[in-house]
Design a protein around this motif. Structure first.
Motif, PDB file in Angstrom:
ATOM      1  N   SER A  45      -9.045  -6.417  -3.722  1.00 42.80           N
ATOM      2  CA  SER A  45      -8.612  -5.583  -4.847  1.00 42.80           C
ATOM      3  C   SER A  45      -9.792  -4.970  -5.595  1.00 42.80           C
ATOM      4  O   SER A  45      -9.638  -3.969  -6.294  1.00 42.80           O
ATOM      5  CB  SER A  45      -7.764  -6.412  -5.814  1.00 42.80           C
ATOM      6  OG  SER A  45      -8.512  -7.520  -6.296  1.00 42.80           O
ATOM      7  N   LEU A  55      -1.853   1.649  -5.242  1.00 45.00           N
ATOM      8  CA  LEU A  55      -1.106   0.417  -4.978  1.00 45.00           C
ATOM      9  C   LEU A  55       0.091   0.297  -5.902  1.00 45.00           C
ATOM     10  O   LEU A  55       0.012   0.600  -7.091  1.00 45.00           O
ATOM     11  CB  LEU A  55      -2.010  -0.798  -5.201  1.00 45.00           C
ATOM     12  CG  LEU A  55      -3.082  -1.064  -4.146  1.00 45.00           C
ATOM     13  CD1 LEU A  55      -3.976  -2.184  -4.627  1.00 45.00           C
ATOM     14  CD2 LEU A  55      -2.442  -1.423  -2.834  1.00 45.00           C
ATOM     15  N   GLU A  62      -5.551  -4.866   9.420  1.00 52.51           N
ATOM     16  CA  GLU A  62      -4.245  -4.492   8.881  1.00 52.51           C
ATOM     17  C   GLU A  62      -3.757  -3.179   9.486  1.00 52.51           C
ATOM     18  O   GLU A  62      -2.571  -3.027   9.807  1.00 52.51           O
ATOM     19  CB  GLU A  62      -4.317  -4.385   7.360  1.00 52.51           C
ATOM     20  CG  GLU A  62      -3.044  -3.885   6.690  1.00 52.51           C
ATOM     21  CD  GLU A  62      -1.841  -4.783   6.918  1.00 52.51           C
ATOM     22  OE1 GLU A  62      -0.715  -4.345   6.609  1.00 52.51           O
ATOM     23  OE2 GLU A  62      -2.006  -5.917   7.419  1.00 52.51           O
ATOM     24  N   TYR A 101      -2.247  -3.858   1.267  1.00 49.77           N
ATOM     25  CA  TYR A 101      -3.647  -3.900   0.830  1.00 49.77           C
ATOM     26  C   TYR A 101      -4.028  -5.361   0.638  1.00 49.77           C
ATOM     27  O   TYR A 101      -3.443  -6.056  -0.194  1.00 49.77           O
ATOM     28  CB  TYR A 101      -3.796  -3.151  -0.490  1.00 49.77           C
ATOM     29  CG  TYR A 101      -5.199  -2.697  -0.805  1.00 49.77           C
ATOM     30  CD1 TYR A 101      -5.565  -1.374  -0.631  1.00 49.77           C
ATOM     31  CD2 TYR A 101      -6.150  -3.597  -1.285  1.00 49.77           C
ATOM     32  CE1 TYR A 101      -6.840  -0.945  -0.925  1.00 49.77           C
ATOM     33  CE2 TYR A 101      -7.431  -3.179  -1.570  1.00 49.77           C
ATOM     34  CZ  TYR A 101      -7.774  -1.853  -1.399  1.00 49.77           C
ATOM     35  OH  TYR A 101      -9.041  -1.427  -1.680  1.00 49.77           O
ATOM     36  N   LEU A 122       0.831  -1.200   0.000  1.00 48.16           N
ATOM     37  CA  LEU A 122       0.000   0.000   0.000  1.00 48.16           C
ATOM     38  C   LEU A 122       0.862   1.246   0.000  1.00 48.16           C
ATOM     39  O   LEU A 122       1.759   1.393   0.809  1.00 48.16           O
ATOM     40  CB  LEU A 122      -0.889   0.019   1.251  1.00 48.16           C
ATOM     41  CG  LEU A 122      -1.641   1.318   1.528  1.00 48.16           C
ATOM     42  CD1 LEU A 122      -2.694   1.531   0.458  1.00 48.16           C
ATOM     43  CD2 LEU A 122      -2.286   1.278   2.896  1.00 48.16           C
ATOM     44  N   PHE A 143      -9.306  -4.448   6.419  1.00 49.99           N
ATOM     45  CA  PHE A 143      -8.653  -3.141   6.514  1.00 49.99           C
ATOM     46  C   PHE A 143      -8.396  -2.785   7.981  1.00 49.99           C
ATOM     47  O   PHE A 143      -7.316  -2.318   8.347  1.00 49.99           O
ATOM     48  CB  PHE A 143      -9.516  -2.054   5.873  1.00 49.99           C
ATOM     49  CG  PHE A 143      -9.560  -2.088   4.375  1.00 49.99           C
ATOM     50  CD1 PHE A 143      -8.542  -2.663   3.630  1.00 49.99           C
ATOM     51  CD2 PHE A 143     -10.633  -1.525   3.698  1.00 49.99           C
ATOM     52  CE1 PHE A 143      -8.584  -2.684   2.242  1.00 49.99           C
ATOM     53  CE2 PHE A 143     -10.690  -1.534   2.309  1.00 49.99           C
ATOM     54  CZ  PHE A 143      -9.668  -2.119   1.578  1.00 49.99           C
ATOM     55  N   PHE A 169      -6.665   3.291   2.797  1.00 51.34           N
ATOM     56  CA  PHE A 169      -6.436   2.204   1.852  1.00 51.34           C
ATOM     57  C   PHE A 169      -7.042   2.618   0.514  1.00 51.34           C
ATOM     58  O   PHE A 169      -8.262   2.759   0.401  1.00 51.34           O
ATOM     59  CB  PHE A 169      -7.099   0.916   2.348  1.00 51.34           C
ATOM     60  CG  PHE A 169      -6.465   0.352   3.584  1.00 51.34           C
ATOM     61  CD1 PHE A 169      -5.492  -0.627   3.500  1.00 51.34           C
ATOM     62  CD2 PHE A 169      -6.839   0.806   4.846  1.00 51.34           C
ATOM     63  CE1 PHE A 169      -4.903  -1.150   4.642  1.00 51.34           C
ATOM     64  CE2 PHE A 169      -6.261   0.289   5.991  1.00 51.34           C
ATOM     65  CZ  PHE A 169      -5.286  -0.691   5.889  1.00 51.34           C
ATOM     66  N   LYS A 170      -6.176   2.845  -0.496  1.00 54.29           N
ATOM     67  CA  LYS A 170      -6.637   3.325  -1.798  1.00 54.29           C
ATOM     68  C   LYS A 170      -6.026   2.469  -2.906  1.00 54.29           C
ATOM     69  O   LYS A 170      -4.826   2.549  -3.162  1.00 54.29           O
ATOM     70  CB  LYS A 170      -6.254   4.797  -1.989  1.00 54.29           C
ATOM     71  CG  LYS A 170      -6.972   5.744  -1.028  1.00 54.29           C
ATOM     72  CD  LYS A 170      -6.585   7.184  -1.307  1.00 54.29           C
ATOM     73  CE  LYS A 170      -7.326   8.135  -0.380  1.00 54.29           C
ATOM     74  NZ  LYS A 170      -8.766   8.187  -0.648  1.00 54.29           N
ATOM     75  N   PRO A 171      -6.823   1.664  -3.593  1.00 54.97           N
ATOM     76  CA  PRO A 171      -6.287   0.791  -4.643  1.00 54.97           C
ATOM     77  C   PRO A 171      -5.570   1.551  -5.747  1.00 54.97           C
ATOM     78  O   PRO A 171      -4.610   1.044  -6.330  1.00 54.97           O
ATOM     79  CB  PRO A 171      -7.535   0.092  -5.188  1.00 54.97           C
ATOM     80  CG  PRO A 171      -8.531   0.188  -4.098  1.00 54.97           C
ATOM     81  CD  PRO A 171      -8.254   1.483  -3.400  1.00 54.97           C
ATOM     82  N   GLY A 189     -11.738   1.112  -1.523  1.00 59.15           N
ATOM     83  CA  GLY A 189     -10.781   1.516  -0.498  1.00 59.15           C
ATOM     84  C   GLY A 189     -11.482   1.740   0.822  1.00 59.15           C
ATOM     85  O   GLY A 189     -12.676   1.458   0.977  1.00 59.15           O
TER      86      GLY A 189
END
Length: 261
Positions: free
Chosen positions: A182, A256, A218, A177, A4, A215, A251-253, A186
């Motif tokens: 996926s 990544l 983590e 992430y 991430l 999330f 958390f923002k794909p 997010g």
């Protein structure tokens, strides 16, 4: 597992002093028994403090909170213009068990406004700070004999030893992430913790959920795994104290990295 890269990293402290954190503050009643953490308990034999909340008058929203040592000696007096939202307005005072005044601050609409005074245990003034609408104006500090010394701030927040950029790099490298998510846009998790007097992170908790368990787990994992002693401890009035902190993790794909760990 994909790594991430955080779009942004916000890190700021929430000093637990002089904010109220007790769980009885929505109560107006007779004696409330409290443990050492100022949590409400039923067994008065285990109490360290007790508190009484009262209204200035039945029609007023103003509330006076008084906390006592079990000996009956006053420990804290706080004036509120209201409890919902909780707004300190007027005097906030702290006392030692021998009755010595230790802290005396003026508040207006939830902000320091006027003087903030602290005292050594022998009663000698330790500092005289002046505030206006929450903004520090000026101040003077004294040693235990009353001699003026070089000024130091009332609150000094904990800092990551190697700088904020290094902390950001640590989080980017060590926060992952979950690959099974996926397809998820997010999420954001806010984690709270204390930095103790040795610079360790302790009591890590989830303050705000992303509504996605992976999330949340983590975010807690990466904060708990920050190495011990990574922070310069915070100070309150020149003495090391535990500081409560909070850390939002996004958390923002779209951010990544494409490599797998």
């Amino acid at each position: 597992m994909k790594q991430l890269a955080l779009l942004s990293f916000l890190f700021f402290s929430l000093s637990f002093f002089p904010q109220e954190t007790e769980d009885y503050m929505d109560l107006l009643s007779d004696t409330i028994w409290l443990n050492a953490s100022r949590k409400k308990i039923q067994n008065k034999d285990s109490a360290v403090y007790f508190a009484i909340l009262s209204k200035e008058n039945p029609e007023s929203q103003k509330v006076i909170s008084k906390t006592y040592f079990v000996s009956g000696q006053i420990q804290k007096v706080v004036n509120y213009s209201s409890l919902k939202p909780k707004t300190i307005d007027g005097k906030y005072q702290l006392y030692a068990e021998n009755g010595q005044l230790l802290y005396d601050a003026d508040y207006k609409n939830g902000k320091r406004h006027g003087q903030l005074l602290t005292f050594w245990k022998n009663g000698t003034p330790k500092r005289i700070d002046n505030y206006q609408d929450g903004e520090f104006i000026n101040g003077t500090c004294f040693d235990i004999d009353g001699k003026e010394i070089e000024y130091f701030p009332y609150l000094i927040e904990p800092k990551y030893k190697y700088g904020e950029e290094a902390l950001m790099r640590y989080l980017r490298k060590n926060t992952f992430y979950p690959p099974e998510l996926s397809h998820i846009v997010g999420g954001k998790v806010v984690v709270s913790f204390f930095v103790d007097i040795d610079g360790n992170i302790v009591d890590v908790k989830q303050l705000k959920t992303s509504l996605i368990d992976a999330f949340d787990e983590e975010a807690l994992r990466v904060v708990r795994n920050i190495p011990k002693g990574s922070f310069i401890p915070g100070k309150r009035d020149g003495e090391h104290v535990r500081f409560r902190m909070r850390m939002p993790i996004n958390f923002k794909p779209s951010f990544l990295k494409q490599n797998n760990k």
